[in-house]
Design a protein around this motif. Structure first.
Motif, mmCIF file in Angstrom:
data_model
loop_
_atom_site.group_PDB
_atom_site.id
_atom_site.type_symbol
_atom_site.label_atom_id
_atom_site.label_comp_id
_atom_site.label_asym_id
_atom_site.label_seq_id
_atom_site.Cartn_x
_atom_site.Cartn_y
_atom_site.Cartn_z
ATOM 1 N N ILE A 43 0.845 -1.199 0.000
ATOM 2 C CA ILE A 43 0.000 0.000 0.000
ATOM 3 C C ILE A 43 0.881 1.251 0.000
ATOM 4 O O ILE A 43 1.913 1.301 0.676
ATOM 5 C CB ILE A 43 -0.933 0.025 1.234
ATOM 6 C CG1 ILE A 43 -1.933 -1.130 1.172
ATOM 7 C CG2 ILE A 43 -1.669 1.360 1.349
ATOM 8 C CD1 ILE A 43 -2.762 -1.280 2.443
ATOM 9 N N TRP A 44 0.461 2.259 -0.779
ATOM 10 C CA TRP A 44 1.061 3.593 -0.704
ATOM 11 C C TRP A 44 -0.054 4.593 -0.415
ATOM 12 O O TRP A 44 -1.140 4.507 -0.985
ATOM 13 C CB TRP A 44 1.739 3.971 -2.018
ATOM 14 C CG TRP A 44 3.088 3.344 -2.221
ATOM 15 C CD1 TRP A 44 3.348 2.100 -2.707
ATOM 16 C CD2 TRP A 44 4.346 3.945 -1.936
ATOM 17 N NE1 TRP A 44 4.700 1.877 -2.751
ATOM 18 C CE2 TRP A 44 5.349 2.998 -2.289
ATOM 19 C CE3 TRP A 44 4.749 5.183 -1.434
ATOM 20 C CZ2 TRP A 44 6.714 3.260 -2.148
ATOM 21 C CZ3 TRP A 44 6.101 5.449 -1.288
ATOM 22 C CH2 TRP A 44 7.065 4.498 -1.642
ATOM 23 N N ARG A 45 0.235 5.515 0.491
ATOM 24 C CA ARG A 45 -0.724 6.566 0.804
ATOM 25 C C ARG A 45 -0.010 7.923 0.825
ATOM 26 O O ARG A 45 1.226 7.983 0.834
ATOM 27 C CB ARG A 45 -1.444 6.277 2.120
ATOM 28 C CG ARG A 45 -0.558 6.269 3.331
ATOM 29 C CD ARG A 45 -1.372 6.028 4.615
ATOM 30 N NE ARG A 45 -1.575 4.602 4.880
ATOM 31 C CZ ARG A 45 -2.761 4.022 4.889
ATOM 32 N NH1 ARG A 45 -3.846 4.696 4.615
ATOM 33 N NH2 ARG A 45 -2.871 2.736 5.189
ATOM 34 N N ILE A 46 -0.790 9.005 0.833
ATOM 35 C CA ILE A 46 -0.216 10.347 0.840
ATOM 36 C C ILE A 46 -0.724 11.140 2.041
ATOM 37 O O ILE A 46 -1.666 10.739 2.718
ATOM 38 C CB ILE A 46 -0.536 11.119 -0.457
ATOM 39 C CG1 ILE A 46 -2.058 11.227 -0.662
ATOM 40 C CG2 ILE A 46 0.116 10.466 -1.665
ATOM 41 C CD1 ILE A 46 -2.449 12.135 -1.826
ATOM 42 N N ASP A 87 10.557 -5.369 -1.787
ATOM 43 C CA ASP A 87 10.719 -4.103 -2.501
ATOM 44 C C ASP A 87 9.343 -3.587 -2.915
ATOM 45 O O ASP A 87 8.648 -4.209 -3.720
ATOM 46 C CB ASP A 87 11.604 -4.309 -3.737
ATOM 47 C CG ASP A 87 11.988 -3.002 -4.411
ATOM 48 O OD1 ASP A 87 11.369 -1.965 -4.111
ATOM 49 O OD2 ASP A 87 12.912 -3.028 -5.257
ATOM 50 N N LEU A 88 8.943 -2.436 -2.381
ATOM 51 C CA LEU A 88 7.630 -1.847 -2.666
ATOM 52 C C LEU A 88 7.734 -0.610 -3.564
ATOM 53 O O LEU A 88 6.759 0.148 -3.679
ATOM 54 C CB LEU A 88 6.938 -1.436 -1.355
ATOM 55 C CG LEU A 88 6.783 -2.505 -0.270
ATOM 56 C CD1 LEU A 88 6.105 -1.898 0.954
ATOM 57 C CD2 LEU A 88 5.997 -3.691 -0.781
ATOM 58 N N ARG A 102 3.707 14.192 0.619
ATOM 59 C CA ARG A 102 4.511 13.229 1.367
ATOM 60 C C ARG A 102 3.876 11.846 1.181
ATOM 61 O O ARG A 102 2.671 11.688 1.323
ATOM 62 C CB ARG A 102 4.594 13.594 2.845
ATOM 63 C CG ARG A 102 5.608 12.755 3.618
ATOM 64 C CD ARG A 102 5.893 13.367 4.979
ATOM 65 N NE ARG A 102 6.633 14.605 4.876
ATOM 66 C CZ ARG A 102 7.954 14.690 4.753
ATOM 67 N NH1 ARG A 102 8.686 13.586 4.691
ATOM 68 N NH2 ARG A 102 8.547 15.858 4.674
ATOM 69 N N TYR A 103 4.707 10.858 0.844
ATOM 70 C CA TYR A 103 4.238 9.518 0.496
ATOM 71 C C TYR A 103 4.713 8.493 1.534
ATOM 72 O O TYR A 103 5.860 8.568 1.987
ATOM 73 C CB TYR A 103 4.752 9.105 -0.886
ATOM 74 C CG TYR A 103 4.160 9.922 -2.012
ATOM 75 C CD1 TYR A 103 3.182 9.389 -2.840
ATOM 76 C CD2 TYR A 103 4.569 11.234 -2.243
ATOM 77 C CE1 TYR A 103 2.629 10.127 -3.883
ATOM 78 C CE2 TYR A 103 4.028 11.991 -3.279
ATOM 79 C CZ TYR A 103 3.060 11.434 -4.088
ATOM 80 O OH TYR A 103 2.515 12.188 -5.105
ATOM 81 N N PHE A 104 3.828 7.535 1.847
ATOM 82 C CA PHE A 104 4.121 6.525 2.862
ATOM 83 C C PHE A 104 3.853 5.136 2.285
ATOM 84 O O PHE A 104 2.785 4.885 1.724
ATOM 85 C CB PHE A 104 3.242 6.747 4.103
ATOM 86 C CG PHE A 104 3.369 8.117 4.700
ATOM 87 C CD1 PHE A 104 4.278 8.364 5.720
ATOM 88 C CD2 PHE A 104 2.597 9.169 4.222
ATOM 89 C CE1 PHE A 104 4.397 9.626 6.268
ATOM 90 C CE2 PHE A 104 2.711 10.439 4.765
ATOM 91 C CZ PHE A 104 3.626 10.666 5.786
ATOM 92 N N CYS A 105 4.842 4.225 2.430
ATOM 93 C CA CYS A 105 4.659 2.850 1.957
ATOM 94 C C CYS A 105 4.319 1.947 3.141
ATOM 95 O O CYS A 105 4.750 2.185 4.272
ATOM 96 C CB CYS A 105 5.902 2.347 1.227
ATOM 97 S SG CYS A 105 7.430 2.383 2.188
ATOM 98 N N ARG A 106 3.562 0.881 2.848
ATOM 99 C CA ARG A 106 3.077 -0.015 3.893
ATOM 100 C C ARG A 106 3.016 -1.440 3.348
ATOM 101 O O ARG A 106 2.652 -1.651 2.172
ATOM 102 C CB ARG A 106 1.684 0.419 4.364
ATOM 103 C CG ARG A 106 1.021 -0.497 5.387
ATOM 104 C CD ARG A 106 -0.388 0.008 5.693
ATOM 105 N NE ARG A 106 -1.104 -0.847 6.637
ATOM 106 C CZ ARG A 106 -1.059 -0.690 7.956
ATOM 107 N NH1 ARG A 106 -0.318 0.263 8.494
ATOM 108 N NH2 ARG A 106 -1.741 -1.488 8.758
ATOM 109 N N VAL A 107 3.373 -2.409 4.152
ATOM 110 C CA VAL A 107 3.262 -3.809 3.772
ATOM 111 C C VAL A 107 2.427 -4.532 4.829
ATOM 112 O O VAL A 107 2.549 -4.259 6.029
ATOM 113 C CB VAL A 107 4.642 -4.484 3.610
ATOM 114 C CG1 VAL A 107 5.430 -4.441 4.915
ATOM 115 C CG2 VAL A 107 4.499 -5.919 3.121
#
Length: 247
Positions: A43-46, A87-88, A102-107
């Motif tokens: 998942i990517w969110r802003i 690797d996301l 601003r971007y945030f990655c999530r697994v």
């Protein structure tokens, strides 16, 4: 990187991309398992972690299955990395000014509720651009004066300068984020007026031509009107006389 109970996530603090082009947002992670074959979600969110707007999501049901895209806002986000290889990383296409976020990655690993991890500080994406003149005009106001106005955009916001005939009047400027407008007031001299926009990534120019209409003096104006009219009257009289004489 941030680590907790065998989990870690690694992202750069900042990434820079050029307006209209693509940029890659890197994100890698580790988890405490030697092998993992259950379902995995990337998942990517802003804007903010945990509660920000989701702009990308993909799901892989097993280690033999690719991560299938479930969400890609405006279809501009593409998975580059392989979540099974921790690797996301994603690619953002056709950058616009609104992508400066601003971007945030999530697994998320299927199973225990604790098998979820997200970058807390995220990546700040900076969109840059060389200057571009988007509008340049000459207009008149109610007091019958003329102004030249130039609007340009770029990041950093460009510096605007006007050049043209000597003794030009004062100018004023205004700016809003990446867009700047500069106005040259009370134009009095005919000629070419050039607007130049400059920032650290380049420069752009645009030009307008100003020629003020000047009416002729009244006597010349009357001559221009009545001489052609008088000639037409004489010709008409000649035609009428010839017709009467013929009869």
């Amino acid at each position: 990187g941030v680590q907790c109970n065998g989990w870690s996530v690694h992202v750069p603090s900042d990434v820079t991309g050029e307006l209209g082009k693509m940029v890659i947002l890197p994100c890698t992670f580790t988890h405490p398992y030697k092998t993992f074959d259950r379902a995995l979600t990337a998942i990517w969110r802003i804007k903010e972690p945990y509660n920000g707007t989701v702009i990308f999501k993909c799901v892989s049901q097993s280690s033999s299955e690719l991560c299938k895209t479930a969400i890609s806002h405006k279809n501009k986000y593409k998975l580059l990395g392989n979540p099974r290889h921790k690797d996301l990383s994603i690619r953002v296409d056709n950058l616009t000014w609104s992508d400066s976020e601003r971007y945030f990655c999530r697994v998320e690993l299927a199973g225990d509720i604790q098998d979820k991890y997200e970058s807390r500080n995220g990546i700040k994406l900076h969109v840059i651009a060389a200057p571009r003149i988007i509008n340049i005009t000459v207009s008149s106001s109610r007091d019958h004066t003329f102004q030249a106005r130039c609007t340009a955009e770029g990041e950093p916001a460009p510096a605007l300068t006007w050049t043209g005939p000597p003794y030009s009047s004062l100018s004023s400027s205004s700016s809003s984020s990446h867009r700047v407008t500069k106005e040259l007031r009370s134009l009095t001299h005919d000629g070419k007026y050039t607007c130049t926009a400059v920032n650290s990534h380049g420069r752009a120019e645009g030009a307008v031509y100003f020629y003020k209409f000047r009416a002729s003096d009244s006597s010349s104006f009357m001559i221009l009107i009545f001489v052609p009219l008088g000639i037409k009257v004489v010709i008409l009289l000649v035609i009428l006389s010839f017709t009467v004489f013929s009869r």
